[in-house]
Design an enzyme around this catalytic site. Structure first.
Site, PDB file in Angstrom:
ATOM      1  N   CYS A 118       0.832  -1.208   0.000  1.00 15.46           N
ATOM      2  CA  CYS A 118       0.000   0.000   0.000  1.00 15.46           C
ATOM      3  C   CYS A 118       0.867   1.258   0.000  1.00 15.46           C
ATOM      4  O   CYS A 118       0.450   2.300  -0.515  1.00 15.46           O
ATOM      5  CB  CYS A 118      -0.951   0.003   1.194  1.00 15.46           C
ATOM      6  SG  CYS A 118      -0.137  -0.168   2.798  1.00 15.46           S
ATOM      7  N   HIS A 511      -1.407   1.340   7.534  1.00 15.01           N
ATOM      8  CA  HIS A 511      -1.909   1.294   6.155  1.00 15.01           C
ATOM      9  C   HIS A 511      -1.792   2.664   5.502  1.00 15.01           C
ATOM     10  O   HIS A 511      -2.073   3.688   6.123  1.00 15.01           O
ATOM     11  CB  HIS A 511      -3.377   0.849   6.165  1.00 15.01           C
ATOM     12  CG  HIS A 511      -3.970   0.684   4.806  1.00 15.01           C
ATOM     13  ND1 HIS A 511      -3.443  -0.150   3.851  1.00 15.01           N
ATOM     14  CD2 HIS A 511      -5.066   1.272   4.230  1.00 15.01           C
ATOM     15  CE1 HIS A 511      -4.182  -0.093   2.752  1.00 15.01           C
ATOM     16  NE2 HIS A 511      -5.167   0.763   2.958  1.00 15.01           N
TER      17      HIS A 511
END
Length: 582
Positions: A118, A511
């Protein structure tokens, strides 16, 4: 009522027409238009008593089956009959995936998460928001063997645009191919070839997870810096703005700024001993925003980063001493990257910890105060004029809205039969005054100068002309040296275009996502973009959604929720010499 078959003669040709007596002459004219291409207003149809009019009742013509009417007239200029459209209408369901992805309003492609990637996906999506980068990448061709770093057969294939083969040996070619493939789909795309190229060029991104399962999470800022550094080396372009054409780095032109710095020893003994301040110049690819207990806004963190303490050898003192290095910006790039320094090495935990403090940032950033005095003199007149023109435009828009509200209310009141009591009382007072003057024998008429009242359209035209003139004045204020530098900011004002965010308490976990401001719809004929709607795309790996601008204001930090890590700003557009917007 049954139709009557008649004949209409036009330019030597006969046309069989079913005349409907229940309709008017206008309907007949449109029937003939579909056959002859002569517009209704250019037709002259001779009937008993003269020419056929649009409102003539056809039942009164007394037409009989087989009767012949005469029509005169020719099609207007350039309309010799009905013409088939030059472009065939194509519906979305009939388009290829690539065609659908390039339609106005299409959702851009996301990127699949290939196992803790990510950090890379968010970086690539934000960099993709730079249209000049995509244009230059499309022109990129890797250096041939002997000049570049690869002589491998697979490496040579990328020279011929074979995506995913030779590209794997060249990071820049891989990025070119990836962006092209993303432009041809609306689905989540796997950036596998680029990921392999990144890991081959920078092995740190191939680090395995401590658990032994898959690859480790990485820092998006490190990925950003390495990709930009690689592009700076490889992606070259011709600088046509220079007096003599030369090859320069794309990054140096559009994303790199320059510092002028002064380094001086903090101890008075060094100055008394004759030690002079050291002046220097440096290139920067991003501005850092340092975060401390006193940092509340982006401005505070940038200002803190421009003044740093360093320890080094003093020749005058003969030992190490503390120096203060003060930097000011001497060149502003068109695209400015700002990095929130949120991660630091926590020794006791043996990991990169995150500073959670809330630090707000603006949608429009004014960086004039961070510049050298020389650059300030160039930027301030342009910046102040920009604000003046904006205020004038806002005043005009407010006046237009107020005028519309008053007009709409007057129309609504009149329709509802509501009388304005104030206006009526004023009229009554005026009538009483006039009657009084008549009784006293005074003339009501008074000689007055001619007063010319302007229409709303004339007032609007005058305002538009004033704004146009102000924009021309604005362009004239741009310093000639800045005007020649196509890749520089000329006003000191930036608008926010992209954000990389991080959720979590550590750089090695959590994230990453990104936000990119939506561009206005592209006109395929003119190549120009329309007005933006102010919304943003949120790229969460392969999930792409639209969010309002208010969402951006929630990314200032203050906890483990999504907080901005990298901001990408773009210089505000300025009008041309003709006063037109860029």
């Amino acid at each position: 009522m049954a139709t009557i078959p008649v004949i209409v003669k036009h330019q030597g040709k006969k046309y069989n027409i079913d005349l409907d007596p229940s309709t008017t002459g206008e309907v007949l004219k449109f029937q003939l238009y579909s056959l002859t291409g002569v517009e209704p207003d250019r037709q002259k149809i001779l009937v008993k008593g003269g020419q056929l009019k649009d409102d003539t009742d056809l039942s009164k013509l007394g037409a009989k089956p087989g009767q012949t009417f005469m029509m005169m007239g020719t099609p207007g200029d350039g309309t010799a009959g009905l013409v088939r459209p030059t472009e065939v209408t194509k519906f979305v369901e009939d388009m290829t995936e690539a065609e659908a992805a390039q339609q106005v309003g299409a959702t851009p492609a996301g990127l699949q998460n290939l196992g803790n990637t990510c950090y890379l996906n968010s970086t690539l999506q934000t960099l993709r928001s730079v249209p000049e980068l995509q244009d230059q990448l499309a022109k990129y061709t890797p250096a041939p063997p002997g000049q570049g770093t690869s002589g491998n057969t697979l490496g040579d294939l990328s020279m011929f645009g074979l995506s995913g083969l030779g590209s794997s040996m060249d990071l820049t070619a891989s990025l070119r191919d990836l962006y092209k493939q993303m432009s041809e789909t609306q689905e989540g795309f796997p950036p596998l070839v680029f990921l392999n190229a990144l890991r081959a060029a920078f092995p740190q991104f191939a680090e395995k997870a401590k658990s032994g399962n898959g690859y480790a999470q990485q820092d998006a800022e490190e990925a950003w810096s390495q990709i930009v550094a690689q592009l700076r080396q490889k992606l070259k372009m011709n600088d046509t703005s220079a007096s003599e054409p030369k090859e320069i780095s794309f990054i140096d032109k559009y994303l790199a700024g320059a510092f002028q710095s002064t380094t001086e020893c903090d101890e008075p003994a060094a100055k008394e001993g004759g030690e002079e301040p050291i002046k220097g110049e440096d290139i920067f690819l991003k501005l850092d925003c340092h975060i401390s207990g006193a940092t509340n806004h982006l401005r505070d963190g940038i200002m803190a980063a421009l003044e740093e303490k360093i320890e080094k050898q003093s020749e005058v003192l003969g030992r190490d001493a503390v120096y203060t290095k003060k930097s000011r910006i001497s060149r502003l790039p068109k695209y400015l990257t700002v990095h929130f320094v949120r991660f630091f090495w926590k020794r006791e935990a043996q990991k990169k910890a995150k500073i959670m403090r809330k630090v707000t940032f603006p949608h429009e950033l004014d960086v004039v105060e961070f510049c050298t005095d020389e650059l300030k003199k160039m930027l301030i007149p342009v910046r102040d004029k920009v604000r003046e023109v904006r205020k004038d435009e806002e005043d005009i828009e407010r006046a237009r809205k107020r005028q519309k509200r008053i007009h709409d209310k007057a129309v609504a009141d009149e329709a509802a039969g509501i009388v304005d009591s104030v206006s009526e009382s004023v009229k009554k007072d005026e009538k009483k005054e006039a009657d009084k003057k008549k009784k006293e024998g005074k003339s009501e008429d008074t000689e007055m100068e001619d007063i010319v009242f302007k229409t709303d359209a004339e007032i609007d035209a005058e305002r538009a002309a004033a704004i146009l003139e102000a924009k021309k004045e604005l362009h004239a204020l741009i310093n000639p040296s800045l005007l020649e530098d196509e890749g520089a900011n000329k006003s000191g004002l930036y608008e926010l275009r992209g954000i990389v965010t991080h959720q979590g308490a550590s750089a090695d976990s959590g994230h990453y996502t990104s936000y990119v401001k939506k561009q206005g719809p592209l006109d395929p004929k003119t190549g120009k973009r329309g007005e933006e709607d102010g919304k943003w795309w949120w790229f969460n790996d392969d999930k792409v959604s639209e969010v309002d601008a208010e969402k951006i204001d929630t990314l200032s930090g203050g906890g483990e929720s999504h907080s901005a890590l990298i901001l990408l700003y773009r210089a505000i557009p300025l009008p041309t010499a003709e006063g037109k917007n860029e």
